[in-house]
Design an enzyme around this catalytic site. Structure first.
Site, PDB file in Angstrom:
ATOM      1  N   SER A   1       0.831  -1.215   0.000  1.00  0.00           N
ATOM      2  CA  SER A   1       0.000   0.000   0.000  1.00  0.00           C
ATOM      3  C   SER A   1       0.861   1.259   0.000  1.00  0.00           C
ATOM      4  O   SER A   1       0.572   2.232  -0.706  1.00  0.00           O
ATOM      5  CB  SER A   1      -0.933   0.008   1.220  1.00  0.00           C
TER       6      SER A   1
ATOM      7  N   GLY B   1      -6.336  -5.315  -3.158  1.00  0.00           N
ATOM      8  CA  GLY B   1      -6.819  -4.589  -1.976  1.00  0.00           C
ATOM      9  C   GLY B   1      -5.769  -3.626  -1.437  1.00  0.00           C
ATOM     10  O   GLY B   1      -6.080  -2.488  -1.066  1.00  0.00           O
ATOM     11  N   ASP B   2      -4.510  -4.071  -1.436  1.00  0.00           N
ATOM     12  CA  ASP B   2      -3.410  -3.206  -0.969  1.00  0.00           C
ATOM     13  C   ASP B   2      -3.293  -1.985  -1.873  1.00  0.00           C
ATOM     14  O   ASP B   2      -3.077  -0.861  -1.411  1.00  0.00           O
ATOM     15  CB  ASP B   2      -2.074  -3.961  -0.999  1.00  0.00           C
ATOM     16  N   ALA B   3      -3.413  -2.220  -3.197  1.00  0.00           N
ATOM     17  CA  ALA B   3      -3.282  -1.126  -4.162  1.00  0.00           C
ATOM     18  C   ALA B   3      -4.448  -0.149  -4.025  1.00  0.00           C
ATOM     19  O   ALA B   3      -4.264   1.061  -4.167  1.00  0.00           O
ATOM     20  CB  ALA B   3      -3.220  -1.689  -5.581  1.00  0.00           C
TER      21      ALA B   3
ATOM     22  N   GLY C   1      -3.547   1.995  -1.131  1.00  0.00           N
ATOM     23  CA  GLY C   1      -2.457   2.904  -1.501  1.00  0.00           C
ATOM     24  C   GLY C   1      -2.948   4.079  -2.324  1.00  0.00           C
ATOM     25  O   GLY C   1      -2.594   5.236  -2.065  1.00  0.00           O
TER      26      GLY C   1
END
EC number: 2.7.1.20
Length: 341
Positions: free
Chosen positions: A67, A295-297, A300
């Site tokens: 992220s 999901g992390d992106a 971020g």
């Protein structure tokens, strides 16, 4: 605009070992598609097996670090983001440092002498992914490292914090320190539900951190697990998002906002007892490479606009942009420059 050192992430830096596998491989290691777990002894042989596959890729990852890298990429401001976590003194650790430097993130790793750098097996089956994290050195993070003047200075300089729920299994004490600092200084503290097993088996430490969370991120599976664990008797994601946003808060500066992604379905944002839904950027099936890091992106991208004090609509739009870029590539990677307008 964002500025140097405005965002700090803290979490488990893991080197992703990403490979395309088949359903027999999942059965062999007793894995479920689209899930995230911690490695047990029975899983350990899979890391070598995957490393020897012809299509294997090694990518510096771990949820929080992913992220932060995406936020850094979208901000394009040198040193806007910092990351704290623990690695081993080995070739994977060196790889991680090199990769983070290239990404423009200011990393302050604790380097453990006795444990190897943590790895995460990313088993890609038909675009979906099953994650098995072998934390190793990532599990050795010490709160003493956070308290060292040069590391605590990063915390004091920042105005926004993001920690994935996975770090609750490693150093809940470090999370509390940062959370309390944020509350005392009217800064913005955010976390992620991260995985069903966090909501189930780390409920106590998650509940201790929740009052400090100004933003709670998660996906629909995690939200439903959270609801079940707390006996809410509802599977309705919008209702769950509202209930999480209304959980008592430690600081009254900000109202809590819950942000739940649902794959290709609209993003649910709960604030002030109301829900807004935002469509995601739809992708034709043939363009999907793998969902690892989506999901992390999203987080971020969201954070890249949040630190610039943009409205929630823009934050979600940037999150969807980040996720859309990442799912068209292998692992949580991205082109040189974002074309986010």
């Amino acid at each position: 605009m964002g500025e140097e050192g405005i965002l700090v992430g803290m979490g488990n830096p893991l080197l992703d070992i990403s490979a395309i596998v088949d359903s027999q491989f999942l059965q062999k290691y007793d894995l479920k598609s689209n899930n995230a777990i911690l490695a047990e002894d029975k899983h350990l042989p899979m890391y070598d097996e995957m490393s020897s596959k012809p299509n294997v890729e090694f990518i510096a990852g771990g949820a929080t670090q992913n992220s932060i890298k995406i936020a850094q990429w979208m901000l394009q401001i040198p040193g806007a983001t910092s990351f704290i976590g623990s690695i081993g003194k080995d070739k994977y650790g060196e790889e991680m440092k090199k990769n983070a430097k290239l990404a423009g993130v200011n990393v302050h790793y604790y380097e453990d002498n006795n444990a190897p750098t943590g790895t995460c097996a990313v088993c890609v089956v038909g675009g979906d992914r099953s994650l098995v994290a072998n934390l190793s050195a990532a599990n050795c993070y010490k709160v003493e490292h956070l308290k060292q003047p040069e590391n605590w200075a990063l915390v004091e300089k920042a105005k926004y914090y993001y920690i994935a729920g996975f770090f609750l299994t490693v150093s809940a004490e470090s999370i509390q320190l940062v959370a309390q600092h944020a509350a005392a200084n009217n800064k913005v503290f955010s976390m992620n539900l991260s995985a069903p097993f966090i909501c189930e088996f780390f409920r106590d430490v998650q509940e201790k951190a929740l009052p400090y969370m100004d933003y709670v991120f998660g996906n629909e599976t995690e939200a439903r697990t959270f609801s079940k664990v707390h006996g809410w008797e509802t599977d309705d994601v919008e209702e769950i998002a509202i209930k999480i946003s209304q959980w008592p808060k430690a600081s009254g500066t900000y109202q809590r906002i819950t942000v739940i992604t649902q794959g290709a379905d609209p993003v649910v944002v709960a604030e002030d007892g109301k829900v807004k839904k935002f469509p995601v950027i739809l992708l034709p099936k043939e363009k999907l490479v793998d969902t690892n890091g989506a999901g992390d992106a999203f987080v971020g991208g969201f954070l890249s606009q949040l630190v610039q004090e943009k409205p929630i609509e823009e934050c979600v739009r940037a999150g969807s942009f980040g996720a859309n870029v990442v799912i068209q590539r292998s692992g949580c990677t991205y082109p040189e420059k974002p074309d986010f307008k």
